[in-house]
Motif scaffolding. Structure first.
Motif, mmCIF file in Angstrom:
data_model
loop_
_atom_site.group_PDB
_atom_site.id
_atom_site.type_symbol
_atom_site.label_atom_id
_atom_site.label_comp_id
_atom_site.label_asym_id
_atom_site.label_seq_id
_atom_site.Cartn_x
_atom_site.Cartn_y
_atom_site.Cartn_z
ATOM 1 N N CYS A 136 0.811 -1.222 0.000
ATOM 2 C CA CYS A 136 0.000 0.000 0.000
ATOM 3 C C CYS A 136 0.848 1.277 0.000
ATOM 4 O O CYS A 136 0.310 2.381 0.135
ATOM 5 C CB CYS A 136 -0.939 -0.010 1.202
ATOM 6 S SG CYS A 136 -1.970 -1.479 1.303
ATOM 7 N N ASP A 137 2.162 1.137 -0.133
ATOM 8 C CA ASP A 137 3.039 2.315 -0.132
ATOM 9 C C ASP A 137 2.659 3.302 -1.232
ATOM 10 O O ASP A 137 2.127 2.911 -2.273
ATOM 11 C CB ASP A 137 4.505 1.893 -0.325
ATOM 12 C CG ASP A 137 5.080 1.242 0.928
ATOM 13 O OD1 ASP A 137 4.382 1.232 1.966
ATOM 14 O OD2 ASP A 137 6.224 0.745 0.853
ATOM 15 N N VAL A 138 2.941 4.572 -0.993
ATOM 16 C CA VAL A 138 2.662 5.608 -1.991
ATOM 17 C C VAL A 138 3.968 6.308 -2.381
ATOM 18 O O VAL A 138 4.998 6.094 -1.744
ATOM 19 C CB VAL A 138 1.639 6.642 -1.459
ATOM 20 C CG1 VAL A 138 0.249 6.043 -1.419
ATOM 21 C CG2 VAL A 138 2.026 7.159 -0.088
ATOM 22 N N ASP A 139 3.896 7.154 -3.452
ATOM 23 C CA ASP A 139 5.128 7.741 -3.953
ATOM 24 C C ASP A 139 5.347 9.168 -3.463
ATOM 25 O O ASP A 139 5.999 9.965 -4.120
ATOM 26 C CB ASP A 139 5.146 7.680 -5.480
ATOM 27 C CG ASP A 139 3.956 8.396 -6.094
ATOM 28 O OD1 ASP A 139 3.162 8.996 -5.321
ATOM 29 O OD2 ASP A 139 3.798 8.348 -7.323
ATOM 30 N N LYS A 140 4.734 9.514 -2.310
ATOM 31 C CA LYS A 140 5.024 10.832 -1.738
ATOM 32 C C LYS A 140 4.899 10.776 -0.226
ATOM 33 O O LYS A 140 4.341 9.817 0.317
ATOM 34 C CB LYS A 140 4.110 11.894 -2.330
ATOM 35 C CG LYS A 140 2.620 11.609 -2.221
ATOM 36 C CD LYS A 140 1.845 12.867 -2.533
ATOM 37 C CE LYS A 140 0.891 12.697 -3.694
ATOM 38 N NZ LYS A 140 -0.055 13.782 -3.837
ATOM 39 N N PRO A 141 5.432 11.790 0.467
ATOM 40 C CA PRO A 141 5.367 11.793 1.930
ATOM 41 C C PRO A 141 3.924 11.773 2.442
ATOM 42 O O PRO A 141 3.037 12.376 1.821
ATOM 43 C CB PRO A 141 6.036 13.114 2.315
ATOM 44 C CG PRO A 141 6.860 13.507 1.145
ATOM 45 C CD PRO A 141 6.143 12.971 -0.057
ATOM 46 N N GLY A 142 3.706 11.086 3.547
ATOM 47 C CA GLY A 142 2.379 10.969 4.129
ATOM 48 C C GLY A 142 1.703 12.300 4.360
ATOM 49 O O GLY A 142 0.496 12.435 4.152
ATOM 50 N N ASP A 143 2.479 13.317 4.772
ATOM 51 C CA ASP A 143 1.826 14.591 5.100
ATOM 52 C C ASP A 143 1.487 15.424 3.860
ATOM 53 O O ASP A 143 0.976 16.530 3.974
ATOM 54 C CB ASP A 143 2.638 15.395 6.130
ATOM 55 C CG ASP A 143 4.047 15.683 5.683
ATOM 56 O OD1 ASP A 143 4.353 15.421 4.503
ATOM 57 O OD2 ASP A 143 4.846 16.166 6.504
ATOM 58 N N GLU A 144 1.758 14.892 2.654
ATOM 59 C CA GLU A 144 1.359 15.598 1.431
ATOM 60 C C GLU A 144 0.142 14.950 0.762
ATOM 61 O O GLU A 144 -0.311 15.389 -0.294
ATOM 62 C CB GLU A 144 2.525 15.626 0.433
ATOM 63 C CG GLU A 144 3.635 16.573 0.880
ATOM 64 C CD GLU A 144 4.842 16.539 -0.054
ATOM 65 O OE1 GLU A 144 4.736 15.999 -1.180
ATOM 66 O OE2 GLU A 144 5.897 17.045 0.375
ATOM 67 N N LEU A 145 -0.391 13.900 1.384
ATOM 68 C CA LEU A 145 -1.528 13.201 0.785
ATOM 69 C C LEU A 145 -2.827 13.999 0.919
ATOM 70 O O LEU A 145 -3.081 14.615 1.943
ATOM 71 C CB LEU A 145 -1.715 11.852 1.481
ATOM 72 C CG LEU A 145 -1.239 10.609 0.735
ATOM 73 C CD1 LEU A 145 0.231 10.721 0.380
ATOM 74 C CD2 LEU A 145 -1.481 9.374 1.562
ATOM 75 N N THR A 146 -3.651 13.957 -0.122
ATOM 76 C CA THR A 146 -4.997 14.521 -0.020
ATOM 77 C C THR A 146 -5.876 13.514 0.732
ATOM 78 O O THR A 146 -5.481 12.349 0.903
ATOM 79 C CB THR A 146 -5.617 14.728 -1.418
ATOM 80 O OG1 THR A 146 -5.751 13.445 -2.047
ATOM 81 C CG2 THR A 146 -4.760 15.642 -2.282
ATOM 82 N N GLY A 147 -7.070 13.954 1.133
ATOM 83 C CA GLY A 147 -8.009 13.050 1.788
ATOM 84 C C GLY A 147 -8.316 11.842 0.920
ATOM 85 O O GLY A 147 -8.359 10.708 1.390
ATOM 86 N N ALA A 148 -8.516 12.082 -0.389
ATOM 87 C CA ALA A 148 -8.850 10.988 -1.304
ATOM 88 C C ALA A 148 -7.693 10.000 -1.415
ATOM 89 O O ALA A 148 -7.897 8.782 -1.476
ATOM 90 C CB ALA A 148 -9.212 11.544 -2.677
#
Ligand code: HEC
Length: 198
Positions: free
Chosen positions: A25-37
């Motif tokens: 489930c990893d994403v390609d940006k820092p957690g604190d830059e994620l949108t709600g969606a």
């Protein structure tokens, strides 16, 4: 206690209990830059595994039906919200039928949460490299009046990501922060404003 102490306390609790990473489930940006969606998409990926983890193994003093039933309760946040500036810790809150009506008003005064209210809060983290880790399940139950005067009749419980019940000093580890910061609103912290159900 100010906000900074509040979140440092929370962050310490989180680091202590952090589980192994969940690479799928990893994403390609820092957690604190994620949108709600985007946070919701991570939750969708993680959810089944997160809940299966909480539910596995013996619960000992923690009622098993609490841990098994909460995914069917009302959701109290529209998407996983990462409160505070210690970004990367995401929370999803569920409340049972007895407490849903009052809790979902997010009232700051004259809160009258009925006995039998149960609230469960799932947690996961996304670090500055987009790595996802599972966090503990936090639980609160409103007892009958007078059953636990020291905690304003709230029982506090916690389960690790692998399902193991966590023995904590609920006064210092949970109640002091809840009562000290949110005593005026029934001991409830509520999800951050933008994540509340409208
Ligand atoms: C450092 C302060 C702090 C400590 C310590 C703390 N909490 Fe919380 N808790 C909060 C805040 C702030 C919220 C609201 C933020 C959110 O859920 O998005 C909250 C929310 C909750 C909720 C959702 C119900 C609500 O209040 O809106 C539960 C359940 C919960 N905490 C359980 C626990 C348990 C169990 C412990 C001890 C293991 C604990 N908490 C320790 C600050 C704290």
């Amino acid at each position: 206690m100010n906000n900074k102490t509040l979140w440092l306390g929370g962050a310490a609790l989180m680091v202590f209990l952090a589980a192994p990473a969940h690479a799928a489930c990893d994403v390609d940006k820092p957690g604190d830059e994620l949108t709600g969606a985007e946070a919701e998409a991570v939750y969708d990926c993680l959810k089944a595994d997160l809940q299966a983890g909480y539910q596995s193994g013996p619960k000992r003093w923690i009622p098993e039906d609490f841990v098994n039933d909460y995914p069917g309760w009302s959701k109290a946040s529209a998407f996983p919200a990462a409160p505070g500036f210690h970004g990367g810790r995401f929370l999803v809150t569920y409340v049972n039928a007895i407490g849903a009506e009052e809790y979902l008003k997010y009232k700051t005064e004259n809160v009258s949460i009925p006995a039998g209210t149960k609230i469960a809060k799932e947690s996961f983290a996304i670090d500055e490299n987009g790595k996802v880790t599972k966090g503990p399940l936090f639980m609160m139950e409103k007892t009958t009046a007078g059953a636990s005067p020291k905690t304003d009749d709230w029982y506090y419980m916690m389960v690790a990501p692998n399902g193991a019940p966590q023995a904590v000093n609920v006064f210092t580890a949970c109640s002091e922060c809840h009562q000290g910061n949110f005593g005026e609103q029934g001991g409830l912290g509520y999800p951050v404003e933008e994540a509340r159900i409208k």
